[in-house]
Enzyme design. Sequence first.
Site, short mmCIF file in Angstrom:
data_model
loop_
_atom_site.label_atom_id
_atom_site.label_comp_id
_atom_site.label_asym_id
_atom_site.label_seq_id
_atom_site.Cartn_x
_atom_site.Cartn_y
_atom_site.Cartn_z
N HIS A 46 44.98 54.78 -2.88
CA HIS A 46 43.87 54.91 -1.95
C HIS A 46 42.56 54.69 -2.69
O HIS A 46 42.37 55.22 -3.79
CB HIS A 46 43.89 56.28 -1.29
CG HIS A 46 45.09 56.51 -0.42
ND1 HIS A 46 45.77 57.70 -0.37
CD2 HIS A 46 45.72 55.67 0.44
CE1 HIS A 46 46.78 57.59 0.49
NE2 HIS A 46 46.77 56.37 0.98
N GLU A 88 40.55 57.49 -4.34
CA GLU A 88 41.26 58.34 -5.30
C GLU A 88 41.29 57.69 -6.69
O GLU A 88 42.22 57.87 -7.47
CB GLU A 88 42.68 58.61 -4.80
CG GLU A 88 42.70 59.39 -3.48
CD GLU A 88 44.10 59.66 -2.96
OE1 GLU A 88 45.08 59.16 -3.55
OE2 GLU A 88 44.22 60.37 -1.95
N HIS A 103 48.23 60.82 -6.39
CA HIS A 103 47.18 60.89 -5.38
C HIS A 103 46.26 62.04 -5.80
O HIS A 103 46.44 62.61 -6.87
CB HIS A 103 47.78 61.07 -3.99
CG HIS A 103 48.54 59.87 -3.53
ND1 HIS A 103 48.00 58.89 -2.72
CD2 HIS A 103 49.81 59.46 -3.80
CE1 HIS A 103 48.89 57.95 -2.51
NE2 HIS A 103 50.00 58.27 -3.15
N GLU A 139 49.76 65.23 -6.24
CA GLU A 139 48.35 65.33 -5.86
C GLU A 139 47.60 66.03 -6.98
O GLU A 139 47.72 67.23 -7.17
CB GLU A 139 48.22 66.10 -4.55
CG GLU A 139 49.02 65.53 -3.39
CD GLU A 139 48.34 64.34 -2.72
OE1 GLU A 139 47.20 64.01 -3.13
OE2 GLU A 139 48.94 63.75 -1.80
#
Length: 354
Positions: free
Chosen positions: A115, A118, A260, A319
Amino acid sequence: MKEYTVQLGDTLAKLCYRYQTRKEDMLAKNPSLSSNGYLYPGKRIYLPEPIKGLYQENICYYEYGFRELEKDRIELSVQHGVTSEAIGTSRLGTPIWLFRIGTGHKKIFYSGTWHGNEWLNSWLLIQFIHILVQKQAKEETWYGIDIPALLKEVTLYIVPLVNPDGAELVQTGRVAKEKEMARILSINDGMKTFDHWSANAYGVDLNHQWPAGWKEEARTSPNRPFPRHYGGIAPLTEPEARAIYELTMREDFSHVIALHSQGEEIYWGYRGLEPEESKTLAERLGRVSSYEPVHTANSQAGYKDWFIKEFRRPGFTVETGRGQNPLPFQSSARMWVTAMPLLLESCLFPNFAT
C-alpha cells in the site's frame, strides 16, 4: 544565502536531511512553504546553515521511495555484492526490485509497501538487508544469531517496494509521468492530497488482487478504481501483483511474510488451510516482537491468503505499526526494535518446502 531549485521527488523532509538542517529552520527561511505540504519542481527555496550531528542512525527521517531504493540497491551491490533483479515494472514503468541474500536451501520471502501509504516498511526492509550483510562480513551475531551461519542455511528473497507508484504519490503529491495525474485526480475526486492513498497508480489495491476469496471480497469493496480496497476487474490484473505471483510460482518458498503497518498484529490463517504449525510460529513471532497473533482479518484476496491456499504453507501478514498511515517518521524507531527480531526469528522456522 544558498538557494536551491526543487527537483521532482523532493520533499521537505528529504531536503532537511540532505542539507542537515531542521524543518523549523527551513520553514523560517521559506515562509511560503507548509510543514504538511508538497514541494513542486522548479520552486526556488533558501537553505539554512547545516547543523552537524543533527540526525542519528537507525531512524527514518525522510520519505523512502523508489529513488532512495535505487541508491541503496547500487550501494549494496558495490559494497557488499548483494544481487538484485527487476522482476517486473509498475503500472507507470518503475522497476520492482528483488534482493537476494544468502545461499541456503530454505527460501523465505519478505515483501513491503503493498500500500502506498505504508512506505516505512520499504525503509525497514532495506535497513534489515544492510545490517544482515554487515554482520555477515564481520562474522558477527545479531540478537544472538550467528548471521554467517544463518545465511548458509537460508536464502532470503526481499521485495521492499511492491507499489512504487502509490508510494511516490503519497510522498510527493504526484508521479513521475505527469500525464497520468489526470487519471489519478479523477480517482481521488479532484483532491490533491494523497495521505489516504493505498492503491497503485490505476486505483487498484494490490493486496486485494489475489485469487483467494476475490469474488467475496469484491462484493464489499468499491466497484471502480478507488484510493483503497478496490480489487480490480479480476484477480492479478495489475503488473505489480503479477510480478509477485510469477516470483512465488517460480521459487519454492518455505514461508512468506508480507509487511503492512496498521495494528502491530500477525495474521497467520486462511479458512483453516494453513499448516497446523502456523499458530505456534505466529506465537513465536509475537513473543519476540510484542505483536499480537490473530488467526485472520475480516478480509480476503490478500497475498498471504493466496499463498496459504495455493501451497498449504505458512504465510503471515505482519502489521508493523500502530496509528494512522502514513505513519510519522518517529514510528521508525519502534518498528526497528519490534520488527527486526521478528524477521530474524522467522529465519529459524523449519523448511516447509522439503
